[in-house]
Design a protein around this motif. Structure first.
Motif, PDB file in Angstrom:
ATOM      1  N   LEU A 239      22.781   3.026  21.828  1.00 45.16           N
ATOM      2  CA  LEU A 239      23.954   3.141  22.650  1.00 45.16           C
ATOM      3  C   LEU A 239      23.838   3.096  24.168  1.00 45.16           C
ATOM      4  N   LYS A 240      24.873   2.425  24.984  1.00 44.11           N
ATOM      5  CA  LYS A 240      24.679   2.228  26.325  1.00 44.11           C
ATOM      6  C   LYS A 240      26.035   1.636  26.799  1.00 44.11           C
ATOM      7  N   ASP A 241      26.187   1.669  28.126  1.00 45.82           N
ATOM      8  CA  ASP A 241      27.294   1.405  28.768  1.00 45.82           C
ATOM      9  C   ASP A 241      28.585   1.935  28.112  1.00 45.82           C
ATOM     10  N   SER A 242      29.242   0.929  27.759  1.00 46.07           N
ATOM     11  CA  SER A 242      30.734   1.364  27.441  1.00 46.07           C
ATOM     12  C   SER A 242      30.742   2.248  25.817  1.00 46.07           C
ATOM     13  N   ASP A 243      29.587   2.065  25.377  1.00 48.71           N
ATOM     14  CA  ASP A 243      29.552   2.720  24.144  1.00 48.71           C
ATOM     15  C   ASP A 243      28.989   4.005  23.995  1.00 48.71           C
ATOM     16  N   ALA A 244      28.508   4.514  25.312  1.00 49.59           N
ATOM     17  CA  ALA A 244      27.967   5.913  25.579  1.00 49.59           C
ATOM     18  C   ALA A 244      29.168   6.854  25.256  1.00 49.59           C
TER      19      ALA A 244
ATOM     20  N   LEU B   5       0.736  -1.329  -0.072  1.00 51.86           N
ATOM     21  CA  LEU B   5      -0.249   0.097   0.003  1.00 51.86           C
ATOM     22  C   LEU B   5       0.813   1.257  -0.249  1.00 51.86           C
ATOM     23  N   GLY B   6       2.064   1.255  -0.179  1.00 55.30           N
ATOM     24  CA  GLY B   6       3.058   2.301  -0.508  1.00 55.30           C
ATOM     25  C   GLY B   6       3.596   2.554   0.674  1.00 55.30           C
ATOM     26  N   GLY B   7       3.661   1.719   1.780  1.00 58.48           N
ATOM     27  CA  GLY B   7       4.644   2.078   2.977  1.00 58.48           C
ATOM     28  C   GLY B   7       3.834   2.577   3.966  1.00 58.48           C
ATOM     29  N   MET B   8       4.531   3.034   4.909  1.00 60.18           N
ATOM     30  CA  MET B   8       4.055   3.571   6.270  1.00 60.18           C
ATOM     31  C   MET B   8       4.844   4.725   6.891  1.00 60.18           C
ATOM     32  N   GLU B   9       4.237   5.211   7.958  1.00 57.94           N
ATOM     33  CA  GLU B   9       4.929   6.203   8.533  1.00 57.94           C
ATOM     34  C   GLU B   9       5.372   5.451  10.119  1.00 57.94           C
ATOM     35  N   LEU B  10       6.679   5.278  10.306  1.00 61.71           N
ATOM     36  CA  LEU B  10       7.418   4.786  11.374  1.00 61.71           C
ATOM     37  C   LEU B  10       7.745   5.822  12.470  1.00 61.71           C
ATOM     38  N   ASN B  11       7.173   5.487  13.666  1.00 60.36           N
ATOM     39  CA  ASN B  11       7.504   6.721  14.437  1.00 60.36           C
ATOM     40  C   ASN B  11       8.345   5.951  15.699  1.00 60.36           C
ATOM     41  N   LEU B  12       9.472   6.421  15.965  1.00 64.51           N
ATOM     42  CA  LEU B  12      10.492   5.833  16.844  1.00 64.51           C
ATOM     43  C   LEU B  12      10.758   6.785  17.973  1.00 64.51           C
ATOM     44  N   GLU B  13      10.975   6.430  19.372  1.00 68.22           N
ATOM     45  CA  GLU B  13      11.263   7.203  20.311  1.00 68.22           C
ATOM     46  C   GLU B  13      12.512   6.871  21.018  1.00 68.22           C
ATOM     47  N   ILE B  14      13.344   7.430  21.918  1.00 67.88           N
ATOM     48  CA  ILE B  14      14.488   7.231  22.984  1.00 67.88           C
ATOM     49  C   ILE B  14      13.572   6.866  24.173  1.00 67.88           C
ATOM     50  N   ASP B  15      14.041   5.878  24.749  1.00 67.66           N
ATOM     51  CA  ASP B  15      13.134   5.550  26.044  1.00 67.66           C
ATOM     52  C   ASP B  15      13.652   6.424  26.992  1.00 67.66           C
ATOM     53  N   GLU B  16      12.586   7.038  27.732  1.00 68.36           N
ATOM     54  CA  GLU B  16      12.835   8.127  28.448  1.00 68.36           C
ATOM     55  C   GLU B  16      13.654   7.731  29.743  1.00 68.36           C
ATOM     56  N   SER B  17      13.550   6.367  30.348  1.00 64.19           N
ATOM     57  CA  SER B  17      14.222   5.863  31.373  1.00 64.19           C
ATOM     58  C   SER B  17      15.530   5.547  30.931  1.00 64.19           C
ATOM     59  N   ASP B  18      16.211   5.839  29.622  1.00 64.97           N
ATOM     60  CA  ASP B  18      17.531   5.865  29.457  1.00 64.97           C
ATOM     61  C   ASP B  18      18.488   6.633  30.217  1.00 64.97           C
ATOM     62  N   PRO B  19      19.643   6.138  30.799  1.00 59.62           N
ATOM     63  CA  PRO B  19      20.238   7.323  31.413  1.00 59.62           C
ATOM     64  C   PRO B  19      21.030   8.373  30.512  1.00 59.62           C
ATOM     65  N   TYR B  20      21.168   8.017  29.534  1.00 61.81           N
ATOM     66  CA  TYR B  20      21.680   9.078  28.439  1.00 61.81           C
ATOM     67  C   TYR B  20      20.753   9.569  27.515  1.00 61.81           C
ATOM     68  N   PHE B  21      19.241   9.855  27.973  1.00 60.17           N
ATOM     69  CA  PHE B  21      18.320  10.203  27.346  1.00 60.17           C
ATOM     70  C   PHE B  21      18.389  11.814  26.934  1.00 60.17           C
ATOM     71  N   ASP B  22      18.973  12.268  27.754  1.00 59.50           N
ATOM     72  CA  ASP B  22      18.964  13.926  27.432  1.00 59.50           C
ATOM     73  C   ASP B  22      20.032  14.087  26.312  1.00 59.50           C
ATOM     74  N   ASP B  23      21.187  13.530  26.436  1.00 60.47           N
ATOM     75  CA  ASP B  23      22.246  13.622  25.654  1.00 60.47           C
ATOM     76  C   ASP B  23      21.904  13.030  24.279  1.00 60.47           C
ATOM     77  N   LYS B  24      20.969  12.099  24.148  1.00 58.40           N
ATOM     78  CA  LYS B  24      20.673  11.402  22.798  1.00 58.40           C
ATOM     79  C   LYS B  24      19.677  12.322  22.261  1.00 58.40           C
ATOM     80  N   CYS B  25      18.728  12.869  23.021  1.00 57.69           N
ATOM     81  CA  CYS B  25      17.862  13.963  22.490  1.00 57.69           C
ATOM     82  C   CYS B  25      18.575  15.260  21.992  1.00 57.69           C
ATOM     83  N   ASP B  26      19.461  15.580  22.773  1.00 58.02           N
ATOM     84  CA  ASP B  26      20.502  16.610  21.954  1.00 58.02           C
ATOM     85  C   ASP B  26      20.966  16.240  20.693  1.00 58.02           C
TER      86      ASP B  26
END
Length: 86
Positions: free
Chosen positions: A74-79, A21-42
């Motif tokens: 990205l998490k732990d040692s990859d942060a 049917l031509g595809g779709m819209e995919l909405n993704l979010e960064i988990d707000e409980s992620d310890p690096y949430f603010d950095d990732k949003c930036d």
């Protein structure tokens, strides 16, 4: 078919190739409980210049989707990869 494309993708991990049917819209979010949430949003807002909303189809998955997914995982040692951004 009685299922929508998103239902088929979620249930089976594939697109309906018989009647696409031509595809779709995919909405993704960064988990707000992620310890690096603010950095990732930036990163998303300032560097990547992408939102969490993407148009995808069986034949076209934008590179920004993969970049967003990599960033969100990205998490732990990859942060340390977030440090050069600031």
């Amino acid at each position: 078919p009685t299922k929508t494309e998103i239902d088929i993708l979620v249930d089976y991990g594939v697109f309906d190739t018989e009647l696409p049917l031509g595809g779709m819209e995919l909405n993704l979010e960064i988990d707000e409980s992620d310890p690096y949430f603010d950095d990732k949003c930036d990163v998303v807002e300032e560097v990547a210049k992408v939102s969490g909303s993407f148009l995808v189809s069986e034949t076209d998955v934008p590179g920004d989707v993969l970049a967003f997914l990599r960033l969100s995982q990205l998490k732990d040692s990859d942060a340390f990869l977030l440090e050069p951004v600031f």
